[in-house]
Design a protein around this motif. Structure first.
Motif, PDB file in Angstrom:
ATOM      1  N   LYS A  24      -1.425  -4.784 -10.876  1.00 46.95           N
ATOM      2  CA  LYS A  24      -2.886  -4.840 -10.896  1.00 46.95           C
ATOM      3  C   LYS A  24      -3.392  -6.180 -10.363  1.00 46.95           C
ATOM      4  O   LYS A  24      -4.370  -6.243  -9.627  1.00 46.95           O
ATOM      5  N   LYS A  25      -2.705  -7.256 -10.745  1.00 45.16           N
ATOM      6  CA  LYS A  25      -3.134  -8.580 -10.307  1.00 45.16           C
ATOM      7  C   LYS A  25      -2.874  -8.804  -8.821  1.00 45.16           C
ATOM      8  O   LYS A  25      -3.591  -9.539  -8.167  1.00 45.16           O
ATOM      9  N   SER A  26      -1.839  -8.165  -8.283  1.00 47.20           N
ATOM     10  CA  SER A  26      -1.499  -8.391  -6.883  1.00 47.20           C
ATOM     11  C   SER A  26      -2.316  -7.525  -5.937  1.00 47.20           C
ATOM     12  O   SER A  26      -2.385  -7.810  -4.753  1.00 47.20           O
ATOM     13  N   SER A  27      -2.936  -6.458  -6.433  1.00 45.63           N
ATOM     14  CA  SER A  27      -3.718  -5.594  -5.547  1.00 45.63           C
ATOM     15  C   SER A  27      -5.127  -6.151  -5.402  1.00 45.63           C
ATOM     16  O   SER A  27      -5.672  -6.778  -6.307  1.00 45.63           O
ATOM     17  N   HIS A  28      -5.693  -5.894  -4.233  1.00 44.62           N
ATOM     18  CA  HIS A  28      -7.050  -6.342  -3.979  1.00 44.62           C
ATOM     19  C   HIS A  28      -8.026  -5.412  -4.681  1.00 44.62           C
ATOM     20  O   HIS A  28      -7.867  -4.203  -4.676  1.00 44.62           O
ATOM     21  N   THR A  29      -9.045  -5.983  -5.265  1.00 45.25           N
ATOM     22  CA  THR A  29     -10.054  -5.184  -5.936  1.00 45.25           C
ATOM     23  C   THR A  29     -11.405  -5.436  -5.291  1.00 45.25           C
ATOM     24  O   THR A  29     -11.584  -6.378  -4.531  1.00 45.25           O
ATOM     25  N   GLY A  30     -12.336  -4.588  -5.580  1.00 41.29           N
ATOM     26  CA  GLY A  30     -13.679  -4.764  -5.070  1.00 41.29           C
ATOM     27  C   GLY A  30     -13.828  -4.246  -3.651  1.00 41.29           C
ATOM     28  O   GLY A  30     -13.098  -3.364  -3.189  1.00 41.29           O
ATOM     29  N   ALA A  31     -14.799  -4.808  -2.943  1.00 36.37           N
ATOM     30  CA  ALA A  31     -15.135  -4.348  -1.602  1.00 36.37           C
ATOM     31  C   ALA A  31     -14.008  -4.603  -0.603  1.00 36.37           C
ATOM     32  O   ALA A  31     -13.738  -3.770   0.265  1.00 36.37           O
ATOM     33  N   ILE A  32     -13.320  -5.726  -0.738  1.00 40.35           N
ATOM     34  CA  ILE A  32     -12.233  -6.041   0.190  1.00 40.35           C
ATOM     35  C   ILE A  32     -11.096  -5.038   0.035  1.00 40.35           C
ATOM     36  O   ILE A  32     -10.554  -4.534   1.017  1.00 40.35           O
ATOM     37  N   GLY A  33     -10.730  -4.736  -1.194  1.00 38.36           N
ATOM     38  CA  GLY A  33      -9.670  -3.762  -1.444  1.00 38.36           C
ATOM     39  C   GLY A  33     -10.032  -2.389  -0.915  1.00 38.36           C
ATOM     40  O   GLY A  33      -9.198  -1.683  -0.335  1.00 38.36           O
ATOM     41  N   LEU A  34     -11.285  -1.988  -1.116  1.00 39.88           N
ATOM     42  CA  LEU A  34     -11.738  -0.697  -0.613  1.00 39.88           C
ATOM     43  C   LEU A  34     -11.692  -0.660   0.910  1.00 39.88           C
ATOM     44  O   LEU A  34     -11.246   0.325   1.506  1.00 39.88           O
ATOM     45  N   LEU A  35     -12.128  -1.730   1.551  1.00 42.24           N
ATOM     46  CA  LEU A  35     -12.091  -1.800   3.010  1.00 42.24           C
ATOM     47  C   LEU A  35     -10.662  -1.733   3.534  1.00 42.24           C
ATOM     48  O   LEU A  35     -10.376  -1.025   4.509  1.00 42.24           O
ATOM     49  N   VAL A  36      -9.742  -2.432   2.880  1.00 46.22           N
ATOM     50  CA  VAL A  36      -8.341  -2.406   3.292  1.00 46.22           C
ATOM     51  C   VAL A  36      -7.774  -0.998   3.149  1.00 46.22           C
ATOM     52  O   VAL A  36      -7.091  -0.494   4.043  1.00 46.22           O
ATOM     53  N   ARG A  37      -8.057  -0.339   2.032  1.00 44.45           N
ATOM     54  CA  ARG A  37      -7.542   1.015   1.818  1.00 44.45           C
ATOM     55  C   ARG A  37      -8.096   2.004   2.834  1.00 44.45           C
ATOM     56  O   ARG A  37      -7.352   2.836   3.373  1.00 44.45           O
ATOM     57  N   VAL A  38      -9.386   1.933   3.090  1.00 44.36           N
ATOM     58  CA  VAL A  38      -9.998   2.845   4.066  1.00 44.36           C
ATOM     59  C   VAL A  38      -9.418   2.606   5.452  1.00 44.36           C
ATOM     60  O   VAL A  38      -9.108   3.558   6.178  1.00 44.36           O
ATOM     61  N   THR A  39      -9.228   1.350   5.821  1.00 41.68           N
ATOM     62  CA  THR A  39      -8.643   1.032   7.120  1.00 41.68           C
ATOM     63  C   THR A  39      -7.227   1.588   7.228  1.00 41.68           C
ATOM     64  O   THR A  39      -6.862   2.183   8.256  1.00 41.68           O
ATOM     65  N   LEU A  40      -6.436   1.430   6.195  1.00 43.68           N
ATOM     66  CA  LEU A  40      -5.080   1.970   6.216  1.00 43.68           C
ATOM     67  C   LEU A  40      -5.079   3.494   6.295  1.00 43.68           C
ATOM     68  O   LEU A  40      -4.249   4.083   6.994  1.00 43.68           O
ATOM     69  N   ILE A  41      -5.991   4.143   5.612  1.00 49.25           N
ATOM     70  CA  ILE A  41      -6.072   5.601   5.668  1.00 49.25           C
ATOM     71  C   ILE A  41      -6.441   6.065   7.067  1.00 49.25           C
ATOM     72  O   ILE A  41      -5.855   7.018   7.599  1.00 49.25           O
ATOM     73  N   VAL A  42      -7.393   5.392   7.693  1.00 51.85           N
ATOM     74  CA  VAL A  42      -7.802   5.770   9.048  1.00 51.85           C
ATOM     75  C   VAL A  42      -6.657   5.557  10.035  1.00 51.85           C
ATOM     76  O   VAL A  42      -6.371   6.421  10.878  1.00 51.85           O
ATOM     77  N   VAL A  43      -5.982   4.431   9.940  1.00 54.60           N
ATOM     78  CA  VAL A  43      -4.844   4.151  10.833  1.00 54.60           C
ATOM     79  C   VAL A  43      -3.751   5.190  10.632  1.00 54.60           C
ATOM     80  O   VAL A  43      -3.192   5.728  11.604  1.00 54.60           O
ATOM     81  N   PHE A  44      -3.447   5.511   9.390  1.00 53.14           N
ATOM     82  CA  PHE A  44      -2.422   6.516   9.109  1.00 53.14           C
ATOM     83  C   PHE A  44      -2.829   7.881   9.669  1.00 53.14           C
ATOM     84  O   PHE A  44      -2.007   8.584  10.269  1.00 53.14           O
ATOM     85  N   SER A  45      -4.085   8.235   9.521  1.00 52.56           N
ATOM     86  CA  SER A  45      -4.555   9.532  10.035  1.00 52.56           C
ATOM     87  C   SER A  45      -4.447   9.598  11.554  1.00 52.56           C
ATOM     88  O   SER A  45      -4.004  10.614  12.107  1.00 52.56           O
ATOM     89  N   TYR A  46      -4.860   8.533  12.236  1.00 47.21           N
ATOM     90  CA  TYR A  46      -4.749   8.519  13.700  1.00 47.21           C
ATOM     91  C   TYR A  46      -3.287   8.554  14.151  1.00 47.21           C
ATOM     92  O   TYR A  46      -2.961   9.204  15.139  1.00 47.21           O
ATOM     93  N   LEU A  47      -2.417   7.861  13.448  1.00 41.74           N
ATOM     94  CA  LEU A  47      -0.997   7.922  13.794  1.00 41.74           C
ATOM     95  C   LEU A  47      -0.435   9.327  13.616  1.00 41.74           C
ATOM     96  O   LEU A  47       0.335   9.809  14.451  1.00 41.74           O
ATOM     97  N   ILE A  48      -0.817   9.991  12.549  1.00 38.03           N
ATOM     98  CA  ILE A  48      -0.358  11.360  12.316  1.00 38.03           C
ATOM     99  C   ILE A  48      -0.870  12.273  13.421  1.00 38.03           C
ATOM    100  O   ILE A  48      -0.109  13.079  13.982  1.00 38.03           O
ATOM    101  N   LEU A  49      -2.148  12.169  13.768  1.00 35.07           N
ATOM    102  CA  LEU A  49      -2.726  13.024  14.819  1.00 35.07           C
ATOM    103  C   LEU A  49      -2.065  12.756  16.165  1.00 35.07           C
ATOM    104  O   LEU A  49      -1.670  13.688  16.877  1.00 35.07           O
ATOM    105  N   THR A  50      -1.913  11.500  16.516  1.00 37.17           N
ATOM    106  CA  THR A  50      -1.304  11.152  17.802  1.00 37.17           C
ATOM    107  C   THR A  50       0.152  11.594  17.856  1.00 37.17           C
ATOM    108  O   THR A  50       0.604  12.137  18.878  1.00 37.17           O
ATOM    109  N   SER A  51       0.884  11.387  16.777  1.00 33.69           N
ATOM    110  CA  SER A  51       2.288  11.806  16.776  1.00 33.69           C
ATOM    111  C   SER A  51       2.412  13.321  16.847  1.00 33.69           C
ATOM    112  O   SER A  51       3.348  13.839  17.455  1.00 33.69           O
ATOM    113  N   TYR A  52       1.478  14.049  16.255  1.00 32.47           N
ATOM    114  CA  TYR A  52       1.517  15.508  16.342  1.00 32.47           C
ATOM    115  C   TYR A  52       1.266  15.968  17.772  1.00 32.47           C
ATOM    116  O   TYR A  52       1.925  16.869  18.272  1.00 32.47           O
ATOM    117  N   VAL A  53       0.315  15.312  18.441  1.00 28.67           N
ATOM    118  CA  VAL A  53       0.015  15.676  19.825  1.00 28.67           C
ATOM    119  C   VAL A  53       1.198  15.353  20.732  1.00 28.67           C
ATOM    120  O   VAL A  53       1.554  16.137  21.614  1.00 28.67           O
TER     121      VAL A  53
END
Length: 104
Positions: A24-53
């Motif tokens: 809990k202490k090592s994970s980012h919380t608040g707006a920065i943590g949310l931004l990091v998570r959303v960015t990682l989800i978007v990157v992962f989604s694009y990688l999955i789509l591109t690799s499928y194509v």
């Protein structure tokens, strides 16, 4: 339940709670943590789509396996770092022992 098993269970639960608190202490919380998570989800989604194509069904499996392996990189880094530190300490101790005068 035997008393020794009960004590072991209590120790395990205390160790687990300690690890959870450290995580809990090592994970980012608040707006920065949310931004990091959303960015990682978007990157992962694009990688999955591109690799499928590019690679059909094998692409998402490969990318997912890479992301699972990436989860263990911090653990592997710590293990290697601890081993290197132990090796340095042993070599320093060996050098000190070789340089010190021997009693005879």
């Amino acid at each position: 339940m035997k008393q020794t098993q009960d004590l072991k269970a209590k120790m395990r639960s205390a160790a687990l709670m300690s690890e959870i608190e450290i995580a809990k202490k090592s994970s980012h919380t608040g707006a920065i943590g949310l931004l990091v998570r959303v960015t990682l989800i978007v990157v992962f989604s694009y990688l999955i789509l591109t690799s499928y194509v590019l690679f059909d069904a094998a692409g998402p499996v490969f990318i997912s396996a890479l992301f699972i392996v990436a989860l263990f990189i911090p653990t592997l880094y710590r293990a290697v770092n601890n081993r290197v530190k132990r090796h340095k300490n042993r070599s320093i101790d060996a050098n000190l022992a070789a340089k010190s005068p021997q009693e005879g």
